[in-house]
Scaffold this motif. Structure first.
Motif, PDB file in Angstrom:
ATOM      1  N   MET A   1       1.155  -0.927  -0.214  1.00 59.88           N
ATOM      2  CA  MET A   1       0.479  -0.147   0.077  1.00 59.88           C
ATOM      3  C   MET A   1       0.757   1.368  -0.271  1.00 59.88           C
ATOM      4  O   MET A   1       0.925   2.120  -0.559  1.00 59.88           O
ATOM      5  CB  MET A   1      -0.894   0.312   1.043  1.00 59.88           C
ATOM      6  CG  MET A   1      -1.615  -1.119   0.981  1.00 59.88           C
ATOM      7  SD  MET A   1      -3.438  -0.021  -0.201  1.00 59.88           S
ATOM      8  CE  MET A   1      -4.746   0.834   0.678  1.00 59.88           C
ATOM      9  N   THR A   2       1.956   0.945   0.437  1.00 54.72           N
ATOM     10  CA  THR A   2       2.860   2.072   0.744  1.00 54.72           C
ATOM     11  C   THR A   2       3.563   2.965  -0.617  1.00 54.72           C
ATOM     12  O   THR A   2       3.087   4.077  -1.153  1.00 54.72           O
ATOM     13  CB  THR A   2       4.238   1.943   1.579  1.00 54.72           C
ATOM     14  OG1 THR A   2       3.859   1.442   2.843  1.00 54.72           O
ATOM     15  CG2 THR A   2       5.429   3.103   1.352  1.00 54.72           C
ATOM     16  N   ALA A   3       3.441   2.173  -1.555  1.00 55.19           N
ATOM     17  CA  ALA A   3       3.892   1.862  -2.644  1.00 55.19           C
ATOM     18  C   ALA A   3       2.801   3.034  -3.849  1.00 55.19           C
ATOM     19  O   ALA A   3       3.446   4.074  -4.302  1.00 55.19           O
ATOM     20  CB  ALA A   3       4.440   1.111  -3.572  1.00 55.19           C
ATOM     21  N   PHE A   4       1.473   3.494  -3.120  1.00 54.22           N
ATOM     22  CA  PHE A   4       0.798   3.721  -3.756  1.00 54.22           C
ATOM     23  C   PHE A   4       0.966   5.702  -2.937  1.00 54.22           C
ATOM     24  O   PHE A   4       0.546   6.416  -3.373  1.00 54.22           O
ATOM     25  CB  PHE A   4      -0.842   4.091  -3.857  1.00 54.22           C
ATOM     26  CG  PHE A   4      -0.440   2.448  -4.675  1.00 54.22           C
ATOM     27  CD1 PHE A   4      -1.230   2.413  -6.347  1.00 54.22           C
ATOM     28  CD2 PHE A   4      -0.585   0.294  -4.435  1.00 54.22           C
ATOM     29  CE1 PHE A   4      -1.572   1.331  -6.802  1.00 54.22           C
ATOM     30  CE2 PHE A   4      -0.769   0.279  -4.181  1.00 54.22           C
ATOM     31  CZ  PHE A   4      -1.026  -0.004  -6.534  1.00 54.22           C
ATOM     32  N   GLN A   5       1.693   5.857  -1.585  1.00 53.89           N
ATOM     33  CA  GLN A   5       1.346   6.751  -1.081  1.00 53.89           C
ATOM     34  C   GLN A   5       3.137   7.088  -0.868  1.00 53.89           C
ATOM     35  O   GLN A   5       2.959   8.376  -0.267  1.00 53.89           O
ATOM     36  CB  GLN A   5       1.649   6.173   0.700  1.00 53.89           C
ATOM     37  CG  GLN A   5      -0.067   5.523   1.073  1.00 53.89           C
ATOM     38  CD  GLN A   5       0.140   4.344   1.875  1.00 53.89           C
ATOM     39  OE1 GLN A   5       0.295   5.930   2.751  1.00 53.89           O
ATOM     40  NE2 GLN A   5      -0.922   4.159   2.322  1.00 53.89           N
ATOM     41  N   THR A   6       3.716   6.849  -2.040  1.00 53.38           N
ATOM     42  CA  THR A   6       4.916   7.550  -2.138  1.00 53.38           C
ATOM     43  C   THR A   6       5.034   8.253  -3.654  1.00 53.38           C
ATOM     44  O   THR A   6       5.131   7.540  -4.598  1.00 53.38           O
ATOM     45  CB  THR A   6       6.052   6.861  -2.266  1.00 53.38           C
ATOM     46  OG1 THR A   6       5.593   5.406  -0.431  1.00 53.38           O
ATOM     47  CG2 THR A   6       7.741   7.260  -2.094  1.00 53.38           C
ATOM     48  N   GLU A   7       5.651   9.152  -3.516  1.00 50.81           N
ATOM     49  CA  GLU A   7       5.943   9.654  -5.059  1.00 50.81           C
ATOM     50  C   GLU A   7       7.444  10.181  -5.251  1.00 50.81           C
ATOM     51  O   GLU A   7       8.077   9.734  -5.044  1.00 50.81           O
ATOM     52  CB  GLU A   7       5.971  11.427  -4.329  1.00 50.81           C
ATOM     53  CG  GLU A   7       4.215  12.376  -4.205  1.00 50.81           C
ATOM     54  CD  GLU A   7       4.036  13.067  -4.524  1.00 50.81           C
ATOM     55  OE1 GLU A   7       5.081  14.216  -4.824  1.00 50.81           O
ATOM     56  OE2 GLU A   7       2.768  13.443  -3.913  1.00 50.81           O
ATOM     57  N   ARG A   8       7.406   9.800  -6.813  1.00 48.68           N
ATOM     58  CA  ARG A   8       8.852   9.201  -6.932  1.00 48.68           C
ATOM     59  C   ARG A   8       8.318   9.052  -8.190  1.00 48.68           C
ATOM     60  O   ARG A   8       7.532   9.297  -9.041  1.00 48.68           O
ATOM     61  CB  ARG A   8       8.895   7.132  -7.286  1.00 48.68           C
ATOM     62  CG  ARG A   8       9.218   6.800  -5.989  1.00 48.68           C
ATOM     63  CD  ARG A   8       8.919   5.520  -6.093  1.00 48.68           C
ATOM     64  NE  ARG A   8      10.255   5.078  -4.431  1.00 48.68           N
ATOM     65  CZ  ARG A   8       9.955   4.054  -4.242  1.00 48.68           C
ATOM     66  NH1 ARG A   8       9.145   3.027  -3.830  1.00 48.68           N
ATOM     67  NH2 ARG A   8      10.622   3.950  -2.868  1.00 48.68           N
TER      68      ARG A   8
END
Length: 437
Positions: A430-437
Motif C-alpha cells: 500500500m505504501t507504493a501508492f502513497q510514495t511520490e517518485r
C-alpha cells in the motif's frame, strides 16, 4: 484404496494449490515403477469443475513409512522424495538418458552426473520440492504440473549454452507428455552451496542500519548499495543474453495501450477484493494514463517474470539468478510471452521496498525508524538502476513513466497477495501508492 488415501493426504501438502476447496474426484493418470518400492505417479485432482495435475514419488513399505513420518500417506505408503535410499534413481536415470514408460530422463550434452550422492529435501519451498544431492546438485520437482516445457528449463539451458555465468549450471531434467505436449517434471542444476541469498543479505543490511547509531544508510556498517549496483549490472547482462538467445519484437503503441488497459482491469479486480486500495486508485490511474499519452513502440523480449531479491544468490564471484519459471500458477504461454525487461526492473525495485519496510510491521520503534527505511530503499533502488545502466540495460529518461506504471501494477498484485496470505504485511505494498517518485 490408494486414491482415498491420496485424497485425504494431498490437501495438507504445502504445494497443493486447491486448499480450502473440496475435492470432487482424484484419479491416478500415470503410474510408473522406477525401482523396487518406488513409483512415479501423476495425480489428477478435480475441484469445482477445474482439474489440476500433481506428481508424486510414491514409496511403499511399512518400515520405511514409519521412518518418514512427515511424508507418511497411510497403509505403508509415503512421499519418497524424502527417502534418500530411493531418490538416487533420479540421478542415475538422468545420467544414463533412460526412458521409463512415458517418462524421459535427460542430461545436458557434455556434462557428467555423479550418481553416488544422497539427497536431502530443502524445507523452505511452497510450490515445488527440491532435493539437494550432497553439495553438488539441486533437483527441483515441479509438484503442480502444467502442460508444456517449463520456462526455467528452457531459459537456463539456453543461457548455459551461451556460457552465461549468471545462471546455475543445468545438468539434467525429467519430462513426459501431457495433453500432447512435452512437459517438464523436474530439472537438476548446480547447487550453490557457498552462496548467500539476496533477500537475507538485504535484510542483514537493514537490521544493521536499524541498530546503528549512525542514521545514514550510506554510512551504516551493513551498506548494501554496492551489491545492489552489481546486481543491476548482472540483471542487464542476463537481459542482453536473453535477447540474444530468444526472439525479440517491437510492439506498436496500440499494443502498449492494450497492455495498460489490462493493468487497469487488474487494478479494478484488486480494489474489488481489497476495497481500501480504492482510496489510492487515482495514483495508479494517473501513472497508467501517462504511459497511454506517451505510448510509442516498445521493445519486448523474454524476461525473468517474477524477479525479486529471493530469486538471486551472491556467490564469491558475482550474482546468480534463479527460478526463471515466471509467476507461479500462470499458464505456460503467458510465462513464456515476450515482455519489457523493465518488468523485471520494476519487480526488483519493489523488492527493495519490501526489504526496507517488512521489519517495521511489528517493530516497537517503527515510526522513528521509517525515515531510515525509506532512505535505505531509495539508496539501493538508485544503485540498482545505476548498475543496470552501466551493465548495458536500456534505461532512457522517458522510460521512467513506464517503470513507474509497472511498479504500481506489481504493487496492486502484491496488495491482493498480502490480503490473502499475510494481512500484517498489507501496509508494505500500500505504501507504493502513497510514495511520490
Amino acid at each position: 484404496m490408494l486414491t482415498e488415501l491420496l485424497t485425504g493426504w494431498i490437501t495438507h501438502q504445502r504445494w497443493f494449490a486447491g486448499k480450502g476447496r473440496p475435492i470432487d474426484d482424484l484419479t491416478v493418470e500415470s503410474d510408473v515403477e522406477l525401482a523396487h518400492g518406488l513409483r512415479h505417479l501423476i495425480i489428477s485432482v478435480c475441484q469445482g469443475g477445474a482439474r489440476d495435475r500433481y506428481q508424486l514419488l510414491l514409496g511403499s513399505g511399512a518400515e520405511e513409512s514409519a521412518r518418514f513420518k512427515p511424508a507418511h500417506i497411510g497403509d505403508g505408503y509415503y512421499d519418497a522424495a524424502y527417502d534418500a535410499d530411493l531418490t538416487g534413481v533420479l540421478l542415475q536415470a538422468m545420467a544414463a538418458g533412460r526412458d521409463l514408460g512415458p517418462l524421459r530422463f535427460r542430461h545436458m550434452e557434455g556434462t557428467e552426473i555423479d550418481t553416488s550422492l544422497r539427497s536431502l529435501v530443502l524445507g523452505a519451498e511452497q510450490s515445488n520440492t527440491s532435493l539437494v544431492y550432497g553439495d553438488t546438485y539441486i533437483c527441483k520437482l515441479f509438484r503442480r504440473l502444467i502442460a508444456g516445457v517449463n520456462p526455467e528449463l528452457e531459459i537456463v539451458t539456453a543461457l548455459a549454452l551461451r556460457s552465461d555465468s549468471h545462471v546455475a549450471q543445468p545438468y539434467g531434467w525429467i519430462e513426459t507428455d501431457l495433453d500432447g505436449e512435452p512437459t517438464t517434471l523436474a530439472m537438476t542444476q548446480e547447487f550453490l552451496s557457498n552462496a548467500n541469498d539476496g533477500w537475507a543479505l538485504a535484510l542483514a543490511s537493514v537490521r544493521d542500519l536499524y541498530a546503528s547509531l549512525n542514521p545514514s544508510a550510506a554510512e551504516a556498517g551493513g551498506d548494501f548499495s554496492a551489491e545492489a549496483c552489481r546486481l543491476g549490472m548482472a540483471t542487464a547482462q542476463v537481459h542482453h543474453e536473453l535477447a540474444a538467445a530468444f526472439p525479440t519484437e517491437v510492439i506498436e503503441a496500440q499494443e502498449v495501450k492494450r497492455m495498460i488497459e489490462d493493468h487497469r482491469r487488474r487494478l479494478d479486480l484488486a480494489i474489488a477484493e481489497v476495497p481500501e486500495l480504492g482510496e489510492y486508485a487515482h495514483v495508479a490511474e494517473e501513472a497508467y494514463q501517462r504511459v497511454t499519452d506517451a505510448a510509442r513502440e516498445m521493445p519486448v523480449q523474454r524476461v525473468h517474470g517474477d524477479y525479486h531479491l529471493g530469486q538471486v544468490m551472491r556467490t564469491t564471484g558475482d550474482w546468480v539468478i534463479l527460478d526463471f519459471e515466471g509467476e507461479p500458477g500462470q499458464p505456460i504461454a503467458e510465462r513464456r510471452a515476450l515482455s519489457s525487461p523493465l518488468r523485471d526492473v520494476a519487480g526488483m525495485l519493489r523488492s527493495f521496498d519490501y526489504a526496507a519496510l517488512h521489519l517495521l510491521t511489528d517493530h516497537p520503534d517503527a515510526r522513528n525508524l521509517r525515515p531510515r527505511a525509506v532512505e535505505w530503499a531509495e539508496l539501493n533502488r538508485s544503485s540498482f538502476l545505476a548498475g543496470y545502466s552501466a551493465g548495458g540495460g536500456h534505461l532512457r529518461p522517458e522510460d521512467a513513466v513506464l517503470l513507474r506504471a509497472l511498479e504500481l501494477a506489481k504493487a496492486a498484485y502484491e496488495v491482493v497477495y498480502e490480503a490473502r496470505n499475510r494481512p500484517t504485511w498489507l501496509s508494505i505494498p500500500m505504501t507504493a501508492f502513497q510514495t511520490e517518485r
